[in-house]
Scaffold this motif. Sequence first.
Motif, PDB file in Angstrom:
ATOM      1  N   GLU A 150       0.881  -1.291  -0.032  1.00 18.15           N
ATOM      2  CA  GLU A 150      -0.092   0.077   0.197  1.00 18.15           C
ATOM      3  C   GLU A 150       0.858   1.276   0.026  1.00 18.15           C
ATOM      4  N   ILE A 151       1.915   1.508   0.742  1.00 14.83           N
ATOM      5  CA  ILE A 151       2.734   2.463   0.605  1.00 14.83           C
ATOM      6  C   ILE A 151       3.217   3.012  -0.822  1.00 14.83           C
ATOM      7  N   ALA A 152       3.526   2.447  -1.655  1.00 13.85           N
ATOM      8  CA  ALA A 152       3.806   2.937  -2.924  1.00 13.85           C
ATOM      9  C   ALA A 152       2.552   3.191  -3.852  1.00 13.85           C
ATOM     10  N   LEU A 153       1.467   2.827  -3.271  1.00 11.22           N
ATOM     11  CA  LEU A 153       0.051   3.091  -4.084  1.00 11.22           C
ATOM     12  C   LEU A 153      -0.538   4.313  -3.399  1.00 11.22           C
ATOM     13  N   LEU A 154      -0.284   4.563  -1.972  1.00 14.75           N
ATOM     14  CA  LEU A 154      -0.858   5.582  -1.298  1.00 14.75           C
ATOM     15  C   LEU A 154       0.084   6.992  -1.491  1.00 14.75           C
TER      16      LEU A 154
END
Length: 561
Positions: free
Chosen positions: A495-499
Amino acid sequence: MGRLGTRSRLDQAVGAFSSNWRNPNLRRAQLSFLGAWTAEWAFTVALGIVAYNAGGALALGAVGLLRMLPSALLAPILSPFADRGRRERVLVVVSVVRGAATLVAAVVVAVSGPIAVVYALAVVSTIAATMFRPAHSALLPTLCRTGHELASANVVRGLLDSVATLVGPLVAAILLIFTDVSVVFAVAALASFWAALLLFRVRYDAPPRPAAPRRDLLREAAEGLAAVWRSRDLQLILGLAAAQSLTRGALTVFSVVVAIELLGMGESGAGSLMASVGVGAVLGSLAASLLVGTRRLGAWFAVGVALWGLPLALVGVFPAQAAALLLLAFVGVGNALIDLAGFTLIGRLAPDALMARVFGVLESLVAVSIGVGAIIASMMIAWLGVDGALIAIGLLCPVLALASWWRLRALDRSVGALDAEVGLLQRVPMFQPLPLPAIEQLARGLEPVEVAPGSAVFTQGDLGDRYYVIESGRADVLGDGRVIATLGDGEGFGEIALLRRTPRTATVLARTPLALKALTADRFTAVVLGYAPSAQAAATTVQDELARYAPDDLPDEPRAS
C-alpha cells in the motif's frame, strides 16, 4: 452436534436483533420503517373500504391500479435523488409528504368531500411510499459492515414489516368497529410523521457522493435499468418479486371480497384477514432470524415466493373462515422469507453507486404488479367467481418458484464465494471500517496470483501497480537486503507505493508457495481513500510501516483521492 447447531442458530438470531438495537443509526432507521409501513397497511385497508363502498369489487381493483401506475412510472425516475446525497434525508422528505397527503385525505373523508380527491391523495401518498423502500434499502448496507450484518438488518426489518402488516390492519379493523375511515387515515398520517422524526436523527459517516446532478434524471434512472439488464441474477430476483407483488395486489382485492362476499365477515373482516397475514409474518420473521447465517438465501427466497401464492389457492379450495385465517398466515411467513433473502441478495448484487436506482426499478415493478394484480383479480372474480380466481392467481408464484429453483441455488454458490473474498479482506485493518458495499467492490476486483518459493512478488525500487493480500503461505519483507518482517495468511502489503506515489520501499520474497489476491492501484485507492475511516486507517498503517523499514525522504501524507 444437533444441540450445538440449534444453540448456534439461536445465538445468531439473538445477535441479529441485539446488533441492530445497539447501533443507534440502525435502530432509528429500522423503527422508522415500522412507522412507515404501519401507515401503509392501515392506509391500504381504509382506502379499500372507501373504494368498495363507492363501486364494489371492480372499483376496488381500479383504484388499486390507479394508485400504483404513477408510482411505477416515477419510482425509477426519482430514485437517483437517493444516490446523489444522504439517503436518510430523502426518507425524511418522503415521510413528511406521505403524512401530509394522508392527513388531508382524513379531512376530506370526514367532511364527506369528493371521492376523487381521496383517490388523488392516495396516488400522492403511494408515490411517496414507493420512494421510501428503495432509499431505505440502499441506506441499510451503508450502515452495515458484513454480509451477516446486512442479513441481520434485513431480518429485523422483515420482522418490523411483519409487525406493521399485523398492527396496521388490526388497528384499522378496531378503529372501523368504533369510529370510521377518516380516523384510520389520521392515525396512518401520525405514523408517517413519526417515521420522519426518527430518520431526522440518523447520523453516520457516509462515503462522498456528488451533491448536485451531473446529468438529467432520466439518464440517471436509465443507469439503474442498465445495471439490472446487465445482471441475470438481478433480473431473476426482480422478476420473481414482480410475480409476488402481482399476487399481493390481488390480495388487496381478495381480502375485501372474500371477507364480505365469501365468508360473511363484514367490513372489519378485511382487516382481520390482513391481520392474519401479519401474524404469520411476525412468526415467520422470528423463524427467519434463525437463517441469518445461512448460505441458501436463494433457496429460501424461492420458498417465500411460493408461499405468497399457494395459500390463496387453498383458500379457494377450502373457503371457510378458520381455514382462510390460518392459510393467510402462511402468506405472512412467505413475506418474511422474501424480506430476508430477496433484499439481502439485491443488496449484495447491486453496485453501491446505483443501489437506490436498482431498488427504484424494483419498486416500479412492484407498483405495476400490485396495480395489475388488483385489476386482474377483479376481472377474474367476475369471470371465474371468487373461488376460481383464488385458485388461478394463487398458482402463479409456486410454479415460477419451482422453475427458478436451480438458478437460485447457483446464485447461492456465487454469493458464498464472494463472502470468502470479503472475509479475507476484512482481516486487513485498513479495510475493516469499510461498509459492506465498498468492501464487496474490492472483493469483486481481486485477481489470483501464485508465487513460487524464493521468487519476488516485487523488488525495492519497482513502480507500484497493485496491492496484495496473502490467502495462504508466508512471505519475507526485505529492506536494503535484510529481513524486516515475515507476513502470513490474511496480511496485506504494497500500500505504501500506491498511497504515497513512490517506488516500492521494500522487497517481498515468497518464503513458501504463496497464494495471493491482488487489487489494481486504481481500484484500491478509489475505495480506500474514498471513505474517511478507511483513509485514516490506511494513513496509520503506512506510518507504522514507514517507522519500521521505509526510507526517510518520502512525503508525509497519502495523496488525495
